[in-house]
Design a protein around this motif. Structure first.
Motif, PDB file in Angstrom:
ATOM      1  N   THR A  38      13.551  -9.408 -39.517  1.00  0.00           N
ATOM      2  CA  THR A  38      14.095  -9.595 -38.177  1.00  0.00           C
ATOM      3  C   THR A  38      14.123 -11.068 -37.796  1.00  0.00           C
ATOM      4  O   THR A  38      15.122 -11.567 -37.261  1.00  0.00           O
ATOM      5  CB  THR A  38      13.268  -8.805 -37.151  1.00  0.00           C
ATOM      6  OG1 THR A  38      13.283  -7.426 -37.509  1.00  0.00           O
ATOM      7  CG2 THR A  38      13.793  -8.986 -35.743  1.00  0.00           C
ATOM      8  N   LEU A  39      13.045 -11.773 -38.074  1.00  0.00           N
ATOM      9  CA  LEU A  39      13.000 -13.198 -37.733  1.00  0.00           C
ATOM     10  C   LEU A  39      14.017 -14.001 -38.534  1.00  0.00           C
ATOM     11  O   LEU A  39      14.652 -14.924 -38.008  1.00  0.00           O
ATOM     12  CB  LEU A  39      11.597 -13.749 -37.956  1.00  0.00           C
ATOM     13  CG  LEU A  39      10.546 -13.258 -36.963  1.00  0.00           C
ATOM     14  CD1 LEU A  39       9.168 -13.772 -37.353  1.00  0.00           C
ATOM     15  CD2 LEU A  39      10.887 -13.690 -35.552  1.00  0.00           C
ATOM     16  N   LYS A  40      14.210 -13.652 -39.801  1.00  0.00           N
ATOM     17  CA  LYS A  40      15.214 -14.360 -40.608  1.00  0.00           C
ATOM     18  C   LYS A  40      16.617 -14.119 -40.080  1.00  0.00           C
ATOM     19  O   LYS A  40      17.437 -15.035 -40.026  1.00  0.00           O
ATOM     20  CB  LYS A  40      15.113 -13.937 -42.071  1.00  0.00           C
ATOM     21  CG  LYS A  40      13.914 -14.527 -42.763  1.00  0.00           C
ATOM     22  CD  LYS A  40      13.924 -14.224 -44.234  1.00  0.00           C
ATOM     23  CE  LYS A  40      12.735 -14.916 -44.885  1.00  0.00           C
ATOM     24  NZ  LYS A  40      12.858 -14.963 -46.331  1.00  0.00           N
ATOM     25  N   CYS A  41      16.906 -12.888 -39.680  1.00  0.00           N
ATOM     26  CA  CYS A  41      18.226 -12.585 -39.115  1.00  0.00           C
ATOM     27  C   CYS A  41      18.443 -13.331 -37.806  1.00  0.00           C
ATOM     28  O   CYS A  41      19.519 -13.899 -37.578  1.00  0.00           O
ATOM     29  CB  CYS A  41      18.372 -11.077 -38.880  1.00  0.00           C
ATOM     30  SG  CYS A  41      18.579 -10.138 -40.396  1.00  0.00           S
ATOM     31  N   ARG A  42      17.448 -13.326 -36.952  1.00  0.00           N
ATOM     32  CA  ARG A  42      17.583 -14.039 -35.676  1.00  0.00           C
ATOM     33  C   ARG A  42      17.789 -15.529 -35.893  1.00  0.00           C
ATOM     34  O   ARG A  42      18.581 -16.174 -35.217  1.00  0.00           O
ATOM     35  CB  ARG A  42      16.355 -13.802 -34.802  1.00  0.00           C
ATOM     36  CG  ARG A  42      16.312 -12.403 -34.229  1.00  0.00           C
ATOM     37  CD  ARG A  42      15.213 -12.263 -33.256  1.00  0.00           C
ATOM     38  NE  ARG A  42      15.509 -13.103 -32.088  1.00  0.00           N
ATOM     39  CZ  ARG A  42      14.737 -13.169 -31.034  1.00  0.00           C
ATOM     40  NH1 ARG A  42      13.644 -12.458 -30.972  1.00  0.00           N
ATOM     41  NH2 ARG A  42      15.055 -13.932 -30.014  1.00  0.00           N
ATOM     42  N   ARG A  43      17.066 -16.080 -36.852  1.00  0.00           N
ATOM     43  CA  ARG A  43      17.204 -17.508 -37.144  1.00  0.00           C
ATOM     44  C   ARG A  43      18.619 -17.817 -37.623  1.00  0.00           C
ATOM     45  O   ARG A  43      19.220 -18.811 -37.207  1.00  0.00           O
ATOM     46  CB  ARG A  43      16.185 -17.924 -38.198  1.00  0.00           C
ATOM     47  CG  ARG A  43      16.181 -19.419 -38.460  1.00  0.00           C
ATOM     48  CD  ARG A  43      15.140 -19.816 -39.474  1.00  0.00           C
ATOM     49  NE  ARG A  43      13.827 -19.424 -39.007  1.00  0.00           N
ATOM     50  CZ  ARG A  43      12.790 -19.227 -39.822  1.00  0.00           C
ATOM     51  NH1 ARG A  43      12.929 -19.353 -41.117  1.00  0.00           N
ATOM     52  NH2 ARG A  43      11.613 -18.885 -39.333  1.00  0.00           N
ATOM     53  N   ILE A  45      21.368 -16.117 -36.993  1.00  0.00           N
ATOM     54  CA  ILE A  45      22.286 -15.960 -35.862  1.00  0.00           C
ATOM     55  C   ILE A  45      22.231 -17.182 -34.956  1.00  0.00           C
ATOM     56  O   ILE A  45      23.263 -17.723 -34.549  1.00  0.00           O
ATOM     57  CB  ILE A  45      21.967 -14.670 -35.079  1.00  0.00           C
ATOM     58  CG1 ILE A  45      22.344 -13.451 -35.924  1.00  0.00           C
ATOM     59  CG2 ILE A  45      22.680 -14.652 -33.736  1.00  0.00           C
ATOM     60  CD1 ILE A  45      21.806 -12.137 -35.377  1.00  0.00           C
ATOM     61  N   TRP A  46      21.038 -17.651 -34.625  1.00  0.00           N
ATOM     62  CA  TRP A  46      20.933 -18.795 -33.724  1.00  0.00           C
ATOM     63  C   TRP A  46      21.414 -20.082 -34.360  1.00  0.00           C
ATOM     64  O   TRP A  46      21.882 -20.993 -33.670  1.00  0.00           O
ATOM     65  CB  TRP A  46      19.511 -18.941 -33.180  1.00  0.00           C
ATOM     66  CG  TRP A  46      19.275 -17.948 -32.103  1.00  0.00           C
ATOM     67  CD1 TRP A  46      18.491 -16.848 -32.161  1.00  0.00           C
ATOM     68  CD2 TRP A  46      19.892 -17.937 -30.810  1.00  0.00           C
ATOM     69  NE1 TRP A  46      18.578 -16.155 -30.974  1.00  0.00           N
ATOM     70  CE2 TRP A  46      19.424 -16.804 -30.131  1.00  0.00           C
ATOM     71  CE3 TRP A  46      20.797 -18.786 -30.169  1.00  0.00           C
ATOM     72  CZ2 TRP A  46      19.823 -16.490 -28.840  1.00  0.00           C
ATOM     73  CZ3 TRP A  46      21.194 -18.469 -28.878  1.00  0.00           C
ATOM     74  CH2 TRP A  46      20.708 -17.331 -28.227  1.00  0.00           C
ATOM     75  N   ARG A  47      21.320 -20.182 -35.690  1.00  0.00           N
ATOM     76  CA  ARG A  47      21.893 -21.360 -36.350  1.00  0.00           C
ATOM     77  C   ARG A  47      23.399 -21.371 -36.182  1.00  0.00           C
ATOM     78  O   ARG A  47      24.004 -22.412 -35.936  1.00  0.00           O
ATOM     79  CB  ARG A  47      21.531 -21.371 -37.829  1.00  0.00           C
ATOM     80  CG  ARG A  47      20.139 -21.851 -38.095  1.00  0.00           C
ATOM     81  CD  ARG A  47      19.851 -21.921 -39.568  1.00  0.00           C
ATOM     82  NE  ARG A  47      18.474 -22.317 -39.785  1.00  0.00           N
ATOM     83  CZ  ARG A  47      17.812 -22.127 -40.897  1.00  0.00           C
ATOM     84  NH1 ARG A  47      18.405 -21.535 -41.920  1.00  0.00           N
ATOM     85  NH2 ARG A  47      16.567 -22.502 -41.010  1.00  0.00           N
ATOM     86  N   ARG A  48      24.031 -20.208 -36.338  1.00  0.00           N
ATOM     87  CA  ARG A  48      25.482 -20.117 -36.141  1.00  0.00           C
ATOM     88  C   ARG A  48      25.857 -20.456 -34.705  1.00  0.00           C
ATOM     89  O   ARG A  48      26.818 -21.184 -34.450  1.00  0.00           O
ATOM     90  CB  ARG A  48      25.987 -18.718 -36.454  1.00  0.00           C
ATOM     91  CG  ARG A  48      26.149 -18.455 -37.896  1.00  0.00           C
ATOM     92  CD  ARG A  48      26.813 -17.123 -38.086  1.00  0.00           C
ATOM     93  NE  ARG A  48      26.827 -16.772 -39.489  1.00  0.00           N
ATOM     94  CZ  ARG A  48      27.127 -15.593 -39.942  1.00  0.00           C
ATOM     95  NH1 ARG A  48      27.459 -14.620 -39.116  1.00  0.00           N
ATOM     96  NH2 ARG A  48      27.125 -15.341 -41.226  1.00  0.00           N
ATOM     97  N   SER A  50      24.213 -22.271 -32.511  1.00  0.00           N
ATOM     98  CA  SER A  50      24.027 -23.692 -32.192  1.00  0.00           C
ATOM     99  C   SER A  50      25.073 -24.564 -32.888  1.00  0.00           C
ATOM    100  O   SER A  50      25.518 -25.563 -32.318  1.00  0.00           O
ATOM    101  CB  SER A  50      22.620 -24.146 -32.563  1.00  0.00           C
ATOM    102  OG  SER A  50      22.400 -24.032 -33.945  1.00  0.00           O
TER     103      SER A  50
END
Length: 62
Positions: A38-43, A45-48, A50
């Protein structure tokens, strides 16, 4: 499950305590794997998000 381990141990039902311990360890392992995923997916997504924001900001200033 941890309470079942304690109760089973107190009554000397070692097979039941062992089964409960294995179930508890499996649950902990699954929680760690799912949490990490979950944390890897969220990271990602937020990279995209930003990077898109940065591109929009550059376009506006240019």
């Amino acid at each position: 499950m941890s309470a079942d381990i304690g109760v089973s141990s107190a009554f000397g039902s070692w097979d039941e305590a062992r089964g409960s311990l294995l179930r508890l360890l499996l649950n902990i392992a699954v929680l760690i794997v799912v949490g990490t995923g979950t944390l890897k997916c969220r990271r990602a997504i937020w990279r995209r998000v930003s990077s898109r924001r940065r591109k929009r900001a550059v376009r506006r200033t240019a």
